[in-house]
Motif scaffolding. Structure first.
Motif, PDB file in Angstrom:
ATOM      1  N   PRO A 465     -84.941 -21.282  24.824  1.00  0.00           N
ATOM      2  CA  PRO A 465     -85.772 -20.263  24.166  1.00  0.00           C
ATOM      3  C   PRO A 465     -86.451 -20.844  22.922  1.00  0.00           C
ATOM      4  CG  PRO A 465     -83.631 -19.355  24.752  1.00  0.00           C
ATOM      5  CD  PRO A 465     -83.538 -20.837  24.964  1.00  0.00           C
ATOM      6  N   LEU A 466     -87.753 -20.624  22.808  1.00  0.00           N
ATOM      7  CA  LEU A 466     -88.549 -21.153  21.706  1.00  0.00           C
ATOM      8  C   LEU A 466     -89.393 -20.024  21.135  1.00  0.00           C
ATOM      9  CD1 LEU A 466     -89.644 -23.637  20.103  1.00  0.00           C
ATOM     10  CD2 LEU A 466     -91.385 -23.846  21.895  1.00  0.00           C
ATOM     11  N   LEU A 467     -89.098 -19.632  19.876  1.00  0.00           N
ATOM     12  CA  LEU A 467     -89.762 -18.486  19.245  1.00  0.00           C
ATOM     13  C   LEU A 467     -89.659 -17.301  20.198  1.00  0.00           C
ATOM     14  CD1 LEU A 467     -92.815 -20.326  17.646  1.00  0.00           C
ATOM     15  CD2 LEU A 467     -90.688 -19.634  16.545  1.00  0.00           C
ATOM     16  N   ASP A 468     -90.807 -16.715  20.592  1.00  0.00           N
ATOM     17  CA  ASP A 468     -90.741 -15.572  21.511  1.00  0.00           C
ATOM     18  C   ASP A 468     -91.023 -15.974  22.944  1.00  0.00           C
ATOM     19  OD1 ASP A 468     -93.354 -16.230  21.015  1.00  0.00           O
ATOM     20  OD2 ASP A 468     -94.083 -14.170  20.934  1.00  0.00           O
ATOM     21  N   GLY A 469     -91.023 -17.267  23.224  1.00  0.00           N
ATOM     22  CA  GLY A 469     -91.210 -17.766  24.581  1.00  0.00           C
ATOM     23  C   GLY A 469     -90.062 -18.690  24.949  1.00  0.00           C
ATOM     24  N   SER A 470     -90.338 -19.694  25.744  1.00  0.00           N
ATOM     25  CA  SER A 470     -89.290 -20.645  26.124  1.00  0.00           C
ATOM     26  C   SER A 470     -89.916 -21.878  26.742  1.00  0.00           C
ATOM     27  CB  SER A 470     -88.301 -20.020  27.117  1.00  0.00           C
ATOM     28  OG  SER A 470     -88.950 -19.764  28.363  1.00  0.00           O
ATOM     29  N   GLN A 500     -99.386 -17.116  16.512  1.00  0.00           N
ATOM     30  CA  GLN A 500     -99.169 -16.715  15.123  1.00  0.00           C
ATOM     31  C   GLN A 500     -97.826 -17.244  14.605  1.00  0.00           C
ATOM     32  OE1 GLN A 500     -99.016 -12.481  14.464  1.00  0.00           O
ATOM     33  NE2 GLN A 500     -99.361 -12.687  12.266  1.00  0.00           N
ATOM     34  N   GLN A 501     -96.778 -17.157  15.433  1.00  0.00           N
ATOM     35  CA  GLN A 501     -95.474 -17.662  15.009  1.00  0.00           C
ATOM     36  C   GLN A 501     -95.472 -19.186  14.909  1.00  0.00           C
ATOM     37  OE1 GLN A 501     -91.895 -15.999  16.720  1.00  0.00           O
ATOM     38  NE2 GLN A 501     -92.944 -14.127  17.344  1.00  0.00           N
ATOM     39  N   LEU A 502     -96.185 -19.848  15.830  1.00  0.00           N
ATOM     40  CA  LEU A 502     -96.305 -21.299  15.739  1.00  0.00           C
ATOM     41  C   LEU A 502     -96.984 -21.711  14.435  1.00  0.00           C
ATOM     42  CD1 LEU A 502     -97.377 -22.414  19.338  1.00  0.00           C
ATOM     43  CD2 LEU A 502     -95.298 -23.091  18.131  1.00  0.00           C
ATOM     44  N   CYS A 503     -98.071 -21.046  14.110  1.00  0.00           N
ATOM     45  CA  CYS A 503     -98.798 -21.372  12.886  1.00  0.00           C
ATOM     46  C   CYS A 503     -97.929 -21.126  11.650  1.00  0.00           C
ATOM     47  CB  CYS A 503    -100.075 -20.533  12.798  1.00  0.00           C
ATOM     48  SG  CYS A 503    -101.290 -20.934  14.069  1.00  0.00           S
ATOM     49  N   LYS A 504     -97.182 -20.038  11.675  1.00  0.00           N
ATOM     50  CA  LYS A 504     -96.314 -19.728  10.541  1.00  0.00           C
ATOM     51  C   LYS A 504     -95.240 -20.797  10.382  1.00  0.00           C
ATOM     52  CE  LYS A 504     -93.422 -16.028   8.634  1.00  0.00           C
ATOM     53  NZ  LYS A 504     -92.886 -14.656   8.871  1.00  0.00           N
ATOM     54  N   ALA A 505     -94.690 -21.261  11.485  1.00  0.00           N
ATOM     55  CA  ALA A 505     -93.640 -22.284  11.424  1.00  0.00           C
ATOM     56  C   ALA A 505     -94.171 -23.595  10.866  1.00  0.00           C
ATOM     57  CB  ALA A 505     -93.051 -22.503  12.819  1.00  0.00           C
ATOM     58  N   PHE A 506     -95.420 -23.943  11.201  1.00  0.00           N
ATOM     59  CA  PHE A 506     -95.996 -25.211  10.756  1.00  0.00           C
ATOM     60  C   PHE A 506     -96.782 -25.084   9.462  1.00  0.00           C
ATOM     61  CE2 PHE A 506     -95.985 -26.412  15.475  1.00  0.00           C
ATOM     62  CZ  PHE A 506     -94.763 -27.058  15.353  1.00  0.00           C
ATOM     63  N   GLY A 507     -96.856 -23.874   8.910  1.00  0.00           N
ATOM     64  CA  GLY A 507     -97.581 -23.688   7.659  1.00  0.00           C
ATOM     65  C   GLY A 507     -99.085 -23.708   7.824  1.00  0.00           C
ATOM     66  N   TRP A 508     -99.568 -23.375   9.015  1.00  0.00           N
ATOM     67  CA  TRP A 508    -101.007 -23.351   9.270  1.00  0.00           C
ATOM     68  C   TRP A 508    -101.551 -21.947   9.003  1.00  0.00           C
ATOM     69  CZ3 TRP A 508    -100.556 -25.830  14.796  1.00  0.00           C
ATOM     70  CH2 TRP A 508    -100.165 -27.172  14.660  1.00  0.00           C
ATOM     71  N   PRO A 509    -102.883 -21.816   8.897  1.00  0.00           N
ATOM     72  CA  PRO A 509    -103.464 -20.466   8.841  1.00  0.00           C
ATOM     73  C   PRO A 509    -103.085 -19.685  10.091  1.00  0.00           C
ATOM     74  CG  PRO A 509    -105.089 -22.129   8.228  1.00  0.00           C
ATOM     75  CD  PRO A 509    -103.892 -22.874   8.745  1.00  0.00           C
TER      76      PRO A 509
END
Length: 724
Positions: A465-470, A500-509
Motif C-alpha cells: 500500500p502506497l498513500l491511497d493506492g498501492s 496531491q498526496q505525492l506532491c505534498k510528500a515531496f514538497g512540491w506545489p
C-alpha cells in the motif's frame, strides 16, 4: 658447646664460587653452603663468609657477606649482598639484607620460616619483606614465600617452588595501582602496547613450567576503575571495573586457553564501538586453542550483553591473514533494540542519514561462515521498529524470517537460479504493519521471497500500500546485488495514487489528479535502466504518457536520463493554479520528445505544447499569466505596457482563441516558436478572441535556456505583479 679458637673468626674468601645448585637456588645456595660447612665442623660457634663474586645462570652477586651464629640447635643467619643483578630484570638490586633468626637444620631440609629481607630495588624503591624459605638437602628443591612487597599503595605476595628443572609460582596482587604495573612492565621491557592507564589490580596469578618454558598459567581477580587509552586513541576505557578468570596451558606449539570476563561498571571504547557497561552489563567467555602462534580455534564462545545481545558459537581464525575469520557458527539468541543499535550499529552509521534512528524489537537466528566466506544466514525478526524521525525511512512491526544461502562455487550468475539449487533455499517471509519511504506512507505488507548468493526473487505476488493506492508486484528479481554488474527486473501495477498526496510528500506545489499504470519489464542491465512499456498517469483531468524511458549510470556520479512524454487534454486551470503561474482555463496537449537529462538537468528536448483542436472548453487567461507567457517569448515589456495603459487595465482576465509554445533545446539555447506565425518573423504565444481581446506575441527565436529557467522559477515562486 665449646668453640674452637682457630675457627671462631674463620674467613672464607674464594675469588669466584660456582656449582652446587647455583642454577636453582641462587643466593640461598650461598647460605646453604656456609651452613653445610658449619654443620660439618660442629665445634664452630659462628662463621663469617665473605664472597667477592658469585654467579649462576641469569644472575650475579657481588660483595656478599654471610654471618652464621650457632646457638644450641638452630643457626642464626645474616646475609648482606652489596649488588644483586638478575638478567631477566635488567636492573640491579643494592643493599640486600637477609636475616634468619632461627635456621632449621635437619637431615633432609634446611629451612627458615621467619626470614626478613631488605633490599633497594630501583623499580620499586626500598622494600622490607617477610619470607619463608625451605631448601631440600638431598634433592636441591627450593620453596619460598615472600610477603609485604609494596607496589605503590598496593601489596604483592609471591610464592615459588623449584624442583629440578620444574618450577611453579603464584603472585597475589592486592589493590596494586595499574599505572605502577604499566611502568614496571616498561622497566622490565615486557613487550606490551604503549598505553596510559590508571586504576587498581586485585588479582591472583599462578604459573608453572620447566626451565625457561611456561606450561600453564592462571589469572583470577579484578581490575577496578580502569581508565586507559592507547597512543592512537582507538582503544580507551573510563572507570571500568571487571572480573576475570583465565587459564592457559600447553607449549609454544599449541596453547589451550579458557577466558571469562564480566563487567557492570564503567565505559569502554574500541573504535568505533562504544559501550556503557553501567547501563548494559556484559559477560564474555571463550575456550579454545592457539597453534603455531597464528591459528586460533574457538571451541566455544559466549556473549551476554544485557539488553543488547546474547550469542554463542564456535569458530576459527587465521591471524596472519588480512581477513582472519575463516570459519564461524554463530547462534544469535537475541539482538535487542534499541540497545544493539546504540552499542553496535550507531557508531558505524554516524556519518550517514541513519545516525539517529529510533529502534525497538529484536532479531535472532544463526550465521555460518566457511573458508572466510558467509555460507548461510537465518534470521528471525520480532516486532522490529526503525524510524529516522523525518519520514525518509521507517518501518513498524517488522516480523518474519529471512533465509540466505551462498551460491555453490562456480555457479553462474544468471537471471534464473537452477531448480536443483533453488530447492535448497528456504523461503523467506517478511511483514510489516506500516512505514514510510522518502516521505511516502506505506501500509501493511507481506513479501515472500528467496535469496541465494547475490540473487533475490519474489516467489509470490506482493502488494505494498502506497498513500491511497498501492504497488502490486508481480515480478521482482535481482542478480549480482552489490556488484557493478547488478541487474533487476520488475513487473508491477501502480494502482492510482493521489497526485496531491505525492506532491505534498515531496514538497512540491500541490495539484489534483491521480497517477497509475502498468510497469512492465522495468529492468536494469549493465548499469542501464529501461522500461519495456509505456507509463500512464491521469493528472489534471487528462493523461500524461511516458515512453522510451532509459536511465544510464543510475548510481553513478553523472546519471543520464532519456524519455519521451505526451500530454493529452490537460485541464489548465488546476495546473496553472498549482504552480502560481497565473490563472488559465482551457485544455492543453502536446509532447516533449527526445528528453535528455544529465545529472538531472535538461540538456536536450523538443517540446510542443498547445491548445488541442476541437477544444470546446472556456478559454480565459489572467493578466498575470499574460505577462508570464510574454516574458518567455521576449515580449514581456510590451505586454506589461499594454496592460498598464488604456482600458485594458480594467480587466482581470481575457478571452483567447488558442495558445501554444514550442522549444527545441540544443547547447543551452531554446529555439522558440508559438501557436501561429505573426508579422515580421514573430509568433503568437496567445492568439486572442472576442472582447476584451489580447494577443501575446513572441519576438525572440533564440532564448538562453539557463536564463529562461530562472525566469520560470521566479514566476512560480512569486505572487506576480498587480496591474491597476
Amino acid at each position: 658447646m665449646t668453640s674452637d679458637p682457630g675457627l671462631k673468626q674463620s674467613q672464607w674468601r674464594p675469588h669466584r664460587l660456582r656449582g652446587w645448585r647455583a642454577r636453582q637456588a641462587g643466593v640461598v645456595a650461598m647460605i646453604v653452603g656456609g651452613v653445610a660447612l658449619a654443620t660439618a665442623v660442629r665445634a664452630v660457634d659462628d662463621v663469617t663468609l665473605q664472597i667477592e663474586h658469585i654467579a649462576g645462570d641469569g644472575w650475579t652477586a657481588n660483595d656478599v657477606v654471610v654471618d652464621l651464629g650457632w646457638p644450641e640447635d638452630r643457626a642464626l643467619v645474616r646475609a648482606r649482598v652489596g649488588r644483586l643483578h638478575v638478567a631477566g630484570f635488567e636492573q640491579t638490586l643494592s643493599d640486600v639484607s637477609i636475616e634468619c633468626p632461627s635456621l632449621d637444620l635437619r637431615d633432609d631440609v634446611i629451612a627458615c620460616s621467619k626470614a626478613r629481607v631488605l633490599a633497594n630495588w630501583p623499580m620499586l624503591g626500598k622494600q622490607t619483606l617477610d619470607a619463608k624459605l625451605v631448601y631440600g638437602r638431598a634433592d636441591g628443591a627450593l620453596d619460598f614465600d615472600v610477603r609485604g612487597l609494596r607496589v605503590g599503595d598496593g601489596r604483592v605476595a609471591l610464592q615459588a617452588s623449584l624442583r629440578d628443572a620444574n618450577w611453579s609460582a603464584t603472585a597475589r596482587l592486592q589493590r596494586v595501582p595499574i599505572e605502577r604495573l604499566v611502568k614496571l612492565a616498561a622497566d622490565l621491557k615486557v613487550p606490551l602496547p604503549t598505553v596510559t592507564a590508571s586504576g587498581l589490580a586485585d588479582l591472583t596469578l599462578s604459573a608453572r613450567g620447566s626451565e625457561a618454558k611456561l606450561a600453564e598459567a592462571k589469572i583470577d581477580g579484578a581490575l577496578l576503575e580502569l581508565t586507559a587509552n592507547n597512543e592512537s586513541g582507538s582503544l580507551a576505557s573510563d572507570k571500568l571495573s571487571m572480573q576475570m578468570q583465565a587459564s592457559v596451558r600447553g607449549s609454544s606449539e599449541l596453547w589451550q586457553f579458557d577466558v571469562a570476563v564480566q563487567s557492570s561498571q564503567g565505559q569502554a571504547f574500541a573504535q568505533p564501538i562504544f559501550v556503557d557497561l553501567s547501563v548494559h552489563a556484559i559477560s564474555m567467555r571463550a575456550r579454545g586453542k592457539l597453534a603455531q602462534g597464528s591459528s586460533l580455534t574457538l571451541e566455544h564462545f559466549s556473549l551476554d550483553h544485557a539488553d543488547v545481545a546474547q550469542a554463542s558459537g564456535h569458530g576459527y581464525l587465521q591471524l596472519d591473514l588480512e581477513q582472519p575469520l575463516r570459519d564461524l557458527e554463530l547462534d544469535l539468541a537475541a539482538l535487542t533494540f534499541p540497545g544493539a543499535y546504540e552499542s553496535y550499529l550507531q557508531p558505524l552509521l554516524i556519518d550517514t542519514s541513519f545516525r539517529s534512528l529510533q529502534t525497538a524489537g529484536s532479531i535472532g537466528g544463526k550465521i555460518s561462515m566457511a573458508d572466510g566466506q558467509p555460507r548461510h544466514i537465518d534470521l528471525r525478526f520480532k516486532d522490529v521498529t526503525v524510524d529516522d524521525g523525518v519520514g525518509n525511512l521507517s518501518l513498524s512491526g517488522l516480523a518474519g524470517q529471512w533465509h540466505w544461502l551462498a551460491e555453490a562455487s562456480g555457479e553462474d550468475d544468471d537471471d534464473d537460479t537452477s531448480p536443483a539449487r533453488a530447492m535448497n533455499v528456504e523461503p523467506s517471509q517478511l511483514t510489516w504493519q506500516g512505514g514510510s519511504l522518502l516521505g511516502l506512507q506505506l501500509g501493511a505488507t507481506e513479501l515472500n521471497f528467496t535469496t541465494l548468493g547475490r540473487q533475490f526473487r519474489l516467489t509470490q505476488p506482493g502488494r505494498i500500500p502506497l498513500l491511497d493506492g498501492s504497488i502490486d508486484l508481480e515480478t521482482f528479481r535481482v542478480r549480482n546485488a552489490g556488484l557493478p554488474s547488478v541487474a533487476f527486473l520488475v513487473d508491477a501495477t501502480l494502482q492510482p495514487v493521489s497526485v496531491q498526496q505525492l506532491c505534498k510528500a515531496f514538497g512540491w506545489p500541490e495539484f489534483g489528479g491521480r497517477v497509475g499504470g502498468v510497469i512492465s519489464k522495468l529492468r536494469m542491465r549493465e548499469g542501464i535502466i529501461t522500461l519495456g512499456t509505456t507509463l500512464h498517469a491521469q493528472v489534471f483531468d487528462g493523461e500524461v504518457t511516458i515512453s522510451d524511458l532509459r536511465l544510464e549510470q543510475p548510481f553513478g556520479q553523472w546519471p543520464r536520463f532519456y524519455s519521451s512524454i505526451t500530454l493529452d487534454n490537460l485541464d489548465l486551470e488546476p495546473m496553472t493554479s498549482a504552480f502560481s503561474f497565473g490563472r488559465i482555463t482551457g485544455r492543453l496537449s502536446g509532447a516533449i520528445n527526445g528528453l535528455q537529462l544529465f545529472n538531472w538537468t535538461p540538456i536536450a528536448f523538443d517540446a510542443r505544447l498547445h491548445t488541442p483542436p476541437n477544444d470546446r472548453s472556456r478559454h480565459r487567461i489572467s493578466q498575470r499569466a499574460v505577462e508570464n507567457i510574454g516574458s518567455m517569448g521576449g515580449g514581456g515589456a510590451g505586454v506589461t505596457a499594454a496592460l498598464s495603459s488604456g482600458f485594458m487595465r480594467f480587466f482581470d482576465d481575457f478571452n483567447y482563441d488558442r495558445l501554444g509554445i514550442s522549444c527545441r533545446l540544443e547547447n543551452e539555447v531554446c529555439i522558440m516558436d508559438g501557436v501561429a506565425p505573426a508579422a515580421n518573423g514573430a509568433y503568437y504565444l496567445v492568439k486572442g478572441r472576442g472582447l476584451p481581446r489580447i494577443d501575446v506575441i513572441g519576438s525572440s527565436k533564440r532564448v538562453d535556456w539557463p536564463r529562461l529557467v530562472q525566469q520560470l522559477m521566479a514566476v512560480t515562486a512569486s505572487g506576480g505583479p498587480v496591474v491597476q
